[in-house]
Design a protein around this motif. Structure first.
Motif, short mmCIF file in Angstrom:
data_model
loop_
_atom_site.label_atom_id
_atom_site.label_comp_id
_atom_site.label_asym_id
_atom_site.label_seq_id
_atom_site.Cartn_x
_atom_site.Cartn_y
_atom_site.Cartn_z
N UNK A 192 0.86 -1.19 0.00
CA UNK A 192 0.00 0.00 0.00
C UNK A 192 0.89 1.24 0.00
N UNK A 193 0.75 2.08 -1.00
CA UNK A 193 1.46 3.35 -1.01
C UNK A 193 0.61 4.35 -0.22
N UNK A 194 1.18 4.95 0.82
CA UNK A 194 0.40 5.81 1.69
C UNK A 194 0.80 7.28 1.58
N UNK A 220 6.10 -5.08 6.51
CA UNK A 220 7.09 -4.01 6.53
C UNK A 220 6.42 -2.64 6.53
N UNK A 221 7.08 -1.69 7.15
CA UNK A 221 6.69 -0.29 7.10
C UNK A 221 7.85 0.48 6.46
N UNK A 232 3.04 0.54 3.49
CA UNK A 232 2.91 -0.67 4.30
C UNK A 232 2.96 -1.85 3.34
N UNK A 233 3.68 -2.89 3.70
CA UNK A 233 3.67 -4.06 2.83
C UNK A 233 3.51 -5.32 3.66
N UNK B 216 -7.04 4.45 5.13
CA UNK B 216 -6.59 3.65 6.28
C UNK B 216 -6.30 2.23 5.85
N UNK B 217 -5.46 1.57 6.66
CA UNK B 217 -5.33 0.11 6.58
C UNK B 217 -6.07 -0.48 7.78
N UNK B 218 -6.68 -1.65 7.59
CA UNK B 218 -7.19 -2.38 8.75
C UNK B 218 -6.60 -3.79 8.70
N UNK B 219 -5.87 -4.14 9.73
CA UNK B 219 -5.25 -5.46 9.83
C UNK B 219 -6.07 -6.32 10.77
#
Lengths: 243, 243
Positions: A192-194, A220-221, A232-233, B216-219
Motif C-alpha cells: 500500500x502506497x500511503x 514491513x513499514x 505498508x507491505x 486507512x489500513x485495517x489489519x
C-alpha cells in the motif's frame, strides 16, 4: 531486464520484477501513483528479455488493472494494482504508529567493501540496525525483525513507483530466528502506497510473527526522511532450509 | 446472490462478494484451500444476479488465477488468488503472536434482539469485546481496535473458503476513533489463509494504526477455537464522514 538486480541464486529480486510490471500499468493508466499493488510470484524469472501484458479493468476515482510479466512465454508474475493520485487525497487523520528508532546511518552496519554480495546489494545503500544484524555474523538475534536505512546507491530519490522495490529490499526477517535458511520464495506481496516519499533516506522495518509449518508473513513499514509513513507491505512466503 | 448479506446502505458485504468469486475459482482449480486472495473492489454491487468469469493463470505446487465478478455487465470485483493444500504444508515454525484475550462469549456484547440491523448482522453470531464496544453507544474508545467472538448464525462451522467473509465481518475499527463515519469503502482486501479452522467459535481482532488523509489500513487476525491463527488479513479503505 538486467542482471544488476539479481539476488543470491541468480534470479532478479521479486520487488524489482514487480516494479517493471507496475511501470507498464502506470504508463498505460496515466495516473500519478500506485495506491495498492499485489504480485503473485508464479515461478522464478532469470534475467533477460521480459514481456509485460497489461489489461485495464476499470477507470473511476481509482483505476485498476492487471499486468502479466512473462519470460520465454511463461508467465512469471501476475500483478493487480489500483492507481490514483496521492496528492489529491483528503479526509481525517489519526495515527498511532511511529517510525522505527535507529542509530544514525553512520552508526549502522553497511556491507563490507570486500564482501562478495549478489548484484542487488550494490544497487542500494543499506545500513542495518546493529540490533538486527546478528544473523550476518552467524548469531541470529532470536527476534524475526530487520530495520535499516535504505536509499538508491546511485543517488536517485525514491518515488511511489519504487516503493514496492524497497519493500522487498531487506534481508528476510526470519534470518534472525533460523540459522539454516536457504531460500525464502515469495508467494504474494502486497504494498500500500500511503504517501509520496520526501527525498533522502528511507527507514524500513520488517517483522515476522507467524512462521507456521514453513509458511510466514513478513510485514514491513517504510518511512521517509521527514518521519512520515509512505508504505505498508505484507508478503506471504515459504521458508526453505538446508536442515 | 442474496439480500441476506447486505450491509447498511443496501449493498452486500465485500467479504461475501469476494467469497462468491473465490468459490468459482476453487471449483475451477480443484484445490482444497485458498492460500492468499486479494480483491479489488471496483464499485458497489447491489444484490441480484451476478456472473463470475474465472481465468487460470498457472498450475504448479500452488495454483493461481483471477476471477471477475460482474453484475449488469459491469465488473464489480477483481479477484486474484493462489490456492493449494494447507494440510500438505511442512517446515519450521516460530510463533510470537498470541490470540486476543476476550471475556467468554456470554460476557461479551451481542446484538440487542430488538435492534434494527442490516441483514448481514443476522447471518453471524457475533459477541463484541466490551472493551471495544464504546462506539455502539456513542462513546468511541479512542483506540481503533475491534475484537469479537464470531460464528455463523446457522451453526455451520468455518472453513478456509469462508475466512475472507469473516475477515470483513467486524464493524470497522475506525468507529472507535471517529464519531462521524458514514461509510468505509474497501479499495482492496488481502487475506492469507494460514490453517484450517477447528469447529466452533472464531476470535477476530482488527486494528487500524494509520488513518492518513482519509485512507486507512485495517489489519485483522482470525484465531480458531483451539487457539491457532487461521488467517491474517489487511485491507486498504477510505473513510467517508458526515462532518
Amino acid at each position: 531486464m538486467s542482471h544488476r538486480w539479481d539476488v543470491i541464486g541468480g534470479a532478479p529480486n521479486g520487488g524489482y520484477l514487480m516494479t517493471i510490471a507496475l511501470r507498464a500499468l502506470h504508463q498505460a493508466f496515466q495516473r500519478p501513483d500506485p495506491v495498492t499493488v499485489t504480485g503473485h510470484f508464479l515461478e522464478p524469472c532469470p534475467a533477460g528479455e521480459v514481456e509485460v501484458a497489461t489489461q485495464l479493468v476499470r477507470f473511476g476515482s481509482h483505476a485498476t488493472g492487471t499486468a502479466r510479466l512473462s519470460r520465454e512465454d511463461r508467465i512469471r508474475i501476475l500483478l493487480t494494482a489500483t492507481l490514483g493520485d496521492l496528492a489529491a487525497k483528503g479526509g481525517p487523520s489519526h495515527v498511532t504508529g511511529e517510525p522505527p528508532q535507529l542509530p544514525p546511518p553512520d552508526e549502522c552496519v553497511g556491507v563490507p567493501e570486500d564482501a562478495e554480495v549478489p548484484p542487488i546489494v550494490e544497487r542500494f545503500d543499506m545500513r542495518l540496525d546493529p540490533a538486527c544484524a546478528g544473523w550476518a555474523v552467524g548469531e541470529p538475534t532470536g527476534e524475526a525483525r530487520m530495520a535499516a536505512w535504505v536509499r538508491f546507491a546511485d543517488g536517485r530519490d525514491p518515488d511511489t513507483l519504487s516503493l514496492p522495490l524497497f519493500a522487498d529490499s531487506l534481508p528476510p526477517a526470519v534470518l534472525n530466528v533460523l540459522d539454516d535458511v536457504s531460500w525464502v520464495p515469495t508467494i504474494e506481496l502486497t504494498v500500500h502506497m500511503r504517501g509520496r516519499p520526501a527525498p533522502g533516506w528511507l527507514r524500513i522495518v520488517a517483522a515476522t510473527r507467524f512462521l507456521v509449518d514453513g509458511y510466514l508473513e513478513e510485514d514491513a513499514e517504510i518511512w521517509d526522511s521527514e518521519g512520515r509513513l509512505v508504505a505498508l507491505s505484507r508478503q506471504l512466503a515459504l521458508v526453505r532450509t538446508t536442515g
